[in-house]
Write a protein that holds these residues in place. Structure first.
Motif, PDB file in Angstrom:
ATOM      1  N   ALA A 268      -0.278  -0.700  -3.352  1.00 29.18           N
ATOM      2  CA  ALA A 268       0.035  -0.265  -1.978  1.00 29.18           C
ATOM      3  C   ALA A 268       0.385   1.215  -1.941  1.00 29.18           C
ATOM      4  O   ALA A 268       1.324   1.637  -1.276  1.00 29.18           O
ATOM      5  CB  ALA A 268       1.178  -1.089  -1.412  1.00 29.18           C
ATOM      6  N   GLU A 271       4.004   2.899  -2.117  1.00 28.60           N
ATOM      7  CA  GLU A 271       4.921   1.768  -1.958  1.00 28.60           C
ATOM      8  C   GLU A 271       4.869   0.823  -3.161  1.00 28.60           C
ATOM      9  O   GLU A 271       5.832   0.127  -3.437  1.00 28.60           O
ATOM     10  CB  GLU A 271       4.585   1.005  -0.674  1.00 28.60           C
ATOM     11  N   ARG A 348      -2.553  -0.416   1.882  1.00 25.99           N
ATOM     12  CA  ARG A 348      -1.895  -1.586   1.295  1.00 25.99           C
ATOM     13  C   ARG A 348      -2.982  -2.625   1.018  1.00 25.99           C
ATOM     14  O   ARG A 348      -3.477  -3.276   1.940  1.00 25.99           O
ATOM     15  CB  ARG A 348      -0.852  -2.137   2.265  1.00 25.99           C
TER      16      ARG A 348
END
Length: 862
Positions: A268, A271, A348
Motif C-alpha cells: 500500500a 502505508e 493500495r
C-alpha cells in the motif's frame, strides 16, 4: 401654603420658576454630557467594528473569488492530467498490438521468441527500503531523492517576474521485461515454443488449470479469431487481501487481532511498503496463418506492473509529476478501472479486484452492508449471486460498507458495480459514458474531494465495443490543497487585522480616558456656575417680592373701598410698569362699572321691547334658511341630472359624427342611417327617462317592479355600444345565468349600469393599449345575482380606491368629470335596490361587482 403671605408665596414661586428650570437645565446638561460620552464611545466602536467588518468581508470576498478560480483552474488541470495519463496508457497498449502483429507475420521458432522476449524491456520506477518507526508509527526511508544539479545562471530582468522551474528528480529506475510470457501454441492448445517467467514447462492451455493462476478461459473464445483479430483479456491476477485499511501499524494490527506481519498483507505504498504486491497479466492472442490457413496462435502475457506504473508513479498535485512511491493517506493519487468498473490499479493493492487461484473465479469484492445481507440470505456463492444482482443499485453515501468482510477475511476489492456506498462510482461511469473525460466534487472521508475520470481510448478485441475503451483513469485530490495559498493569505489578513484591532482598541481606551477627564471638568464648572446662579436668583427673588407685595397692598385697599360702595375711590398711580398699568386698569374699571350701573337702570326699562324685536328677527331668519335649503336641494338635483345627461349627450354626438364620417366616406346607406336614428332615439329616450328617474329618486312613492337582469344589461349595452366601438374597446359578455328576475327600479338600475360602463370606457380611452377590453358577467352565487364589470385599464390607484364613491370626487382632469356618477350609482344600487356595489383591483384592471339578493322562486331556476 394658604396661610403664607403673598410675599412669601412670590418668593417661593419665583424660586420655583427660576431655580427648578435651572436645575433641570443643569440635569439635562449633565445627562447630555453623559450621552455624548456614550455616543462618542459607541460611535467610535461602531466605526471601528464597521471598518473591521468591511475589511473582513472584502478580504473574504477576494479570497473566496480566488478560491473559486483556483478550484476551477485546478479542476481543469486535474482533468487534463487524467486525460494525458489515459492517452499515454492507450498508446502503450496499442504498441502491444503492434508487437503481437509483428510476431504473427514471422516464421516462429524458439530462438525468435527468446530474442523478442529479451528485446522487450522497459524501465519502471522503484523505491528504496523502508523501516517501521516505533515512535511515530510511520514507515521511514533513508533514501533521499535529489533533483538534477544545474549550473548557476543570471535571470534576465524581463524574465524575473514569477520565474519558476522544476528540475527532474533522480528517481531509481529498474528495467524489467514488458511480458511475463511469450508462447506459440497449436490449434489444440499445445504449447510449441515458450519463453516464460511464470511456468517454463510446455503445457496444454486448453485445460484451465494450466492457465495463469488457474483463472484464464480464453481457449474457446479464440477459436473464432480471424487473421486480423486480436484477443485481449481482462486484467488477470490473484487478489491480495488486507485486514487493515490505511497505514499498517502495530496499533492497528493489535486492534484487528492479527500479528504485525506487513509482508503478508497487500502492498500500500508508504502505508505498507513491505506488503505483497498485486501481480497480474493482460493476455494478448493473435492467430497464425500460413498459406491462408490458421495453424496456431501467438500469445503475449503483458506484465500488469507496466500498466500500474502509469498511475502509481503519478503525483497529480505536486510540482514533481512523478514519484517513486505513492502516499494514499494524503488523499491525492491516481488509480484505474476497467471498462466494467473494476479497479485494476490503486496505490493500495488490496483495493484491486483479483481472482481466487484455488477456484479460478473472481474473489469476492467489497460489498455494502445491505448487499452483503442479501447475499447471505441467497444461499448462493458470491459469483452466482453477483451475476444476477442489480448493478449500481441506489449508490449513496448513506449506505455503509460491510465491515465484517474486512475484519474477517480482508476482502476489500473495489468493483464499482456493487460498491453501493461509493456514489462516485456512478459519477465516473456517467462522466465517461460517451468516451470523454470530466470531474465532479464529492464529500468523501470527511473532506471535499475533486475526482476526475478520463476514458482510456484503447479499442482492441473485447474493448472495441465499449465507448470507455480499456477503462478509465481517475484522480482523487483534496480540494483544500488547491487553494492553500488563498487560505494562507486569509490567515495573514486576519493576523494583520488582529494587530490593527489591538492598536485601535488602545487608541479607543486612551480616547475614553481623555473624554472622561473633559466630562469631569465640565461637570465641576457646571456645578459652580449653578450654585452662583442659585444665589443670584434668591437675592433677586427677595427684592422683587418686596416690590410687588407693596403694590398689591395698595390694590387691596382700593378693592376694599370699592367693595364698601365707595365708587369714587381711585388708586394713586406711582409707576409705568405692569403694576402701574394694573393700578390704572383698576381706576378705569371703577369708572366703567359706575357707568354700567347707570346704564343698567335704563336697560331694564326697555328690555321687554328688545326681546320681542329679536324674536321676530330670528323667525324671519329661519324662513330664509328654509328657502335656501329648498333651493340647494333643487340645485343638487339639477346638477345630478346634468351629470347624468353628459355621457348620453357624448354618445349622441358620436352617433351624429359617425353619420357624418360615413357620409364623407360614401358608406352612408339606409340601413346605417336607420340604425343610427334608432340609437339616437334610444339615447334621447334615455335622457328623457333620466329626468323621470331623478324625479322618482327624490319622491317617496316610486313603484317597484319585476324585471329581467339580462334584458336590463342588454338595454344598457345597446346604448353604450357605439361609444365602445368608437374607442376600439372590445365588449365581452359572459352570461352564465341569463334568466334572473329581481324586484326593483328598472330605469334607475339601468342608469347605474350605464354609469359603470361609461366609467370603464373613460378609463380605457385615456391609455395607450392595443387590446382594450371590458368584460361584463352575470351569474348566480349563494342565492345572489352577481354582475361583474371589469376592464384592463390598469386598475384604480390604491390611494383613492376608498374615495371613488364619495360625491364630487373625481380622478379626471378639471372639466371632464364631476364625481357624481359613481356616487349616484352606489346610492341607486345600495339605497334603492337593497343591493351592494363594491370596487377592487383584479388582474390587469378594476372590477365593479354588484351583488343583488334574489328570491328563490321558480322564475330564477334555470
Amino acid at each position: 401654603m394658604k396661610n403664607f403671605s403673598i410675599k412669601i408665596k412670590l418668593i417661593i414661586i419665583f424660586i420655583l420658576i427660576k431655580i427648578i428650570p435651572l436645575l433641570i437645565i443643569t440635569y439635562i446638561s449633565y445627562e447630555g454630557i453623559l450621552k455624548l460620552d456614550k455616543y462618542l464611545n459607541t460611535n467610535v466602536k461602531y466605526l471601528f467594528n464597521q471598518s473591521k467588518e468591511i475589511i473582513i468581508r472584502t478580504a473574504d470576498a477576494s479570497i473566496n473569488d480566488s478560491i473559486k478560480n483556483l478550484d476551477k483552474k485546478s479542476q481543469l488541470t486535474m482533468e487534463r492530467i487524467s486525460y494525458e495519463i489515459a492517452n499515454n496508457l492507450a498508446d502503450f497498449l496499442y504498441q502491444r498490438d503492434e508487437d503481437i502483429t509483428f510476431l504473427s507475420k514471422l516464421d516462429l521458432n524458439q530462438k525468435i521468441l527468446e530474442n523478442f522476449y529479451e528485446s522487450k524491456n522497459r524501465n519502471i520506477i522503484t523505491h528504496g527500503k523502508y523501516k517501521y518507526d516505533e515512535k511515530s508509527s510511520l514507515w521511514i526511508s533513508n533514501e533521499k531523492i535529489q533533483s538534477t544539479k544545474r549550473e548557476e545562471f543570471e535571470i534576465l530582468d524581463d524574465n524575473k517576474r514569477n520565474f519558476n522551474f522544476t528540475d527532474p528528480q533522480n528517481l531509481k529506475l529498474k528495467k524489467i521485461p514488458i511480458y511475463k510470457e511469450v508462447v506459440y501454441f497449436d490449434l489444440k492448445g499445445n504449447e510449441i515454443y515458450k519463453v516464460s517467467s511464470i511456468n517454463k514447462k510446455l503445457l496444454n492451455i486448453s485445460i484451465k488449470t494450466n492457465t495463469y493462476i488457474n483463472s484464464e478461459e480464453y481457449f474457446n473464445k479464440i477459436k473464432t479469431l480471424e487473421k486480423d483479430n486480436i484477443y485481449v483479456s481482462n486484467v488477470i491476477g490473484e487478489y491480495v487481501p488486507s485486514k487493515i485499511i490505511g497505514s499498517f501499524t502495530k496499533e492497528k494490527a493489535k486492534k484487528s487481532n492479527i500479528n504485525f506481519e506487513p509482508q503478508k498483507s497487500a502492498y500500500a505504498g508508504t502505508e505498507n511498503p513491505l506488503g505483497k504486491k498485486f501481480e497480474a497479466i493482460i493476455r494478448y492472442i493473435k492467430p497464425i496463418y500460413k498459406d491462408n490457413k490458421k495453424i496456431g496462435y501467438i500469445s503475449l502475457a503483458l506484465d500488469h506492473e507496466h500498466v500500474m506504473q502509469f498511475t502509481d508513479t503519478s503525483n497529480p498535485t505536486s510540482s514533481n509529476i512523478k514519484q517513486n512511491i505513492s502516499d494514499a493517506s494524503k488523499g491525492n493519487y491516481a488509480f484505474m478501472w476497467d471498462n466494467e468498473g473494476r479497479n485494476i490499479s490503486h496505490p493500495r493493492d488490496y483495493f484491486i479486484v483479483g481472482y481466487d487461484s484455488s477456484t479460478g473465479k473472481p474473489q469476492m469484492p467489497w460489498l455494502s452492508a445491505k448487499t452483503n445481507k442479501e447475499f447471505e440470505a441467497s444461499n448462493q456463492n458470491i459469483n452466482e449471486f453477483l451475476n444476477n444482482y442489480k448493478t449500481f443499485d441506489n449508490q449513496s453515501l448513506k449506505e455503509k460498507p460491510n465491515i465484517k468482510q474486512l475484519k474477517e477475511k480482508g476482502y476489500v476489492g473495489l468493483d464499482c458495480r456493487y460498491l453501493n456506498f461509493a456514489p462516485q462510482c456512478q459519477g465516473w461511469m456517467q462522466v465517461t459514458q460517451n468516451g470523454g473525460y470530466g470531474s465532479f466534487l464529492i464529500y468523501w472521508s470527511n473532506v471535499w474531494k475533486l475526482t476526475t475520470a478520463a476514458t482510456i481510448p484503447y479499442y482492441t478485441g473485447q474493448y472495441a465495443n465499449s465507448k470507455r475503451g480499456f477503462g478509465f483513469i481517475t484522480i482523487g485530490a483534496n480540494v483544500e490543497e488547491f487553494h492553500a495559498a488563498a487560505n494562507k493569505t486569509k490567515v495573514d489578513v486576519n493576523k494583520i487585522l488582529e494587530e490593527q484591532s489591538n492598536k485601535m482598541k488602545m487608541i479607543i481606551n486612551d480616547n475614553e480616558l481623555q473624554i472622561e477627564k473633559v466630562i469631569m471638568s465640565l461637570l465641576n464648572e457646571l456645578t459652580i456656575v449653578t450654585i452662583l446662579m442659585l444665589l443670584i436668583i434668591i437675592v433677586i427673588a427677595l427684592w422683587l417680592s418686596s416690590y410687588i407685595s407693596k403694590k398689591i397692598e395698595k390694590l387691596l385697599i382700593g378693592t376694599t373701598q370699592f367693595a364698601n360702595n365707595d365708587l369714587d375711590y381711585r388708586i394713586k398711580i406711582t409707576s409705568q410698569d405692569e403694576i402701574g398699568k394694573l393700578e390704572k386698569s383698576f381706576n378705569t374699571m371703577a369708572i366703567k362699572i359706575q357707568t354700567l350701573l347707570e346704564k343698567e337702570k335704563k336697560l331694564n326699562e326697555s328690555l321687554e321691547q328688545k326681546v320681542e324685536t329679536e324674536i321676530k328677527k330670528q323667525r324671519e331668519q329661519e324662513q330664509i334658511l328654509i328657502q335656501q335649503s329648498r333651493f340647494a336641494s333643487m340645485g343638487e338635483m339639477i346638477g345630478n341630472i346634468a351629470h347624468q345627461w353628459r355621457q348620453p349627450l357624448n354618445a349622441l354626438g358620436l352617433v351624429i359624427q359617425n353619420i357624418q364620417v360615413s357620409y364623407k366616406m360614401g358608406d352612408l346607406d339606409e340601413k346605417f342611417l336607420d340604425n343610427s336614428v334608432k340609437k339616437a332615439n334610444l339615447l334621447t329616450s334615455s335622457m328623457s327617462n333620466t329626468i323621470d328617474d331623478f324625479r322618482s329618486f327624490f319622491k317617496t312613492n316610486k313603484i317597484i317592479e319585476q324585471f329581467d337582469l339580462h334584458d336590463s344589461i342588454e338595454d344598457s349595452l345597446e346604448l353604450i355600444e357605439s361609444t365602445y366601438n368608437y374607442h376600439e374597446i372590445k365588449l365581452v359578455k359572459n352570461y352564465l345565468d341569463k334568466h334572473i328576475i329581481i324586484n326593483g327600479y328598472k330605469n334607475e338600475f339601468s342608469q347605474a349600469l350605464l354609469n359603470l360602463l361609461n366609467n370603464a370606457k373613460d378609463a380605457l380611452s385615456n391609455i395607450d393599449l392595443e387590446n382594450k377590453e371590458v368584460v361584463i358577467s352575470l351569474y348566480i352565487e349563494n342565492n345572489n345575482a352577481i354582475i361583474d364589470i371589469s376592464d384592463n385599464a390598469g386598475g384604480i390607484p390604491a390611494l383613492v380606491i376608498d374615495k371613488i364613491f364619495d360625491p364630487y370626487f373625481t380622478t379626471k382632469e378639471e372639466g371632464k368629470g364631476t364625481g357624481i356618477g359613481l356616487y349616484m350609482s352606489k346610492v341607486i344600487i345600495e339605497n334603492n335596490m337593497n343591493a351592494k356595489l363594491i370596487a377592487k383591483n383584479e388582474n390587469k384592471g378594476a372590477l365593479f361587482k354588484i351583488i343583488i339578493p334574489i328570491q328563490d322562486n321558480a322564475e330564477n331556476k334555470n
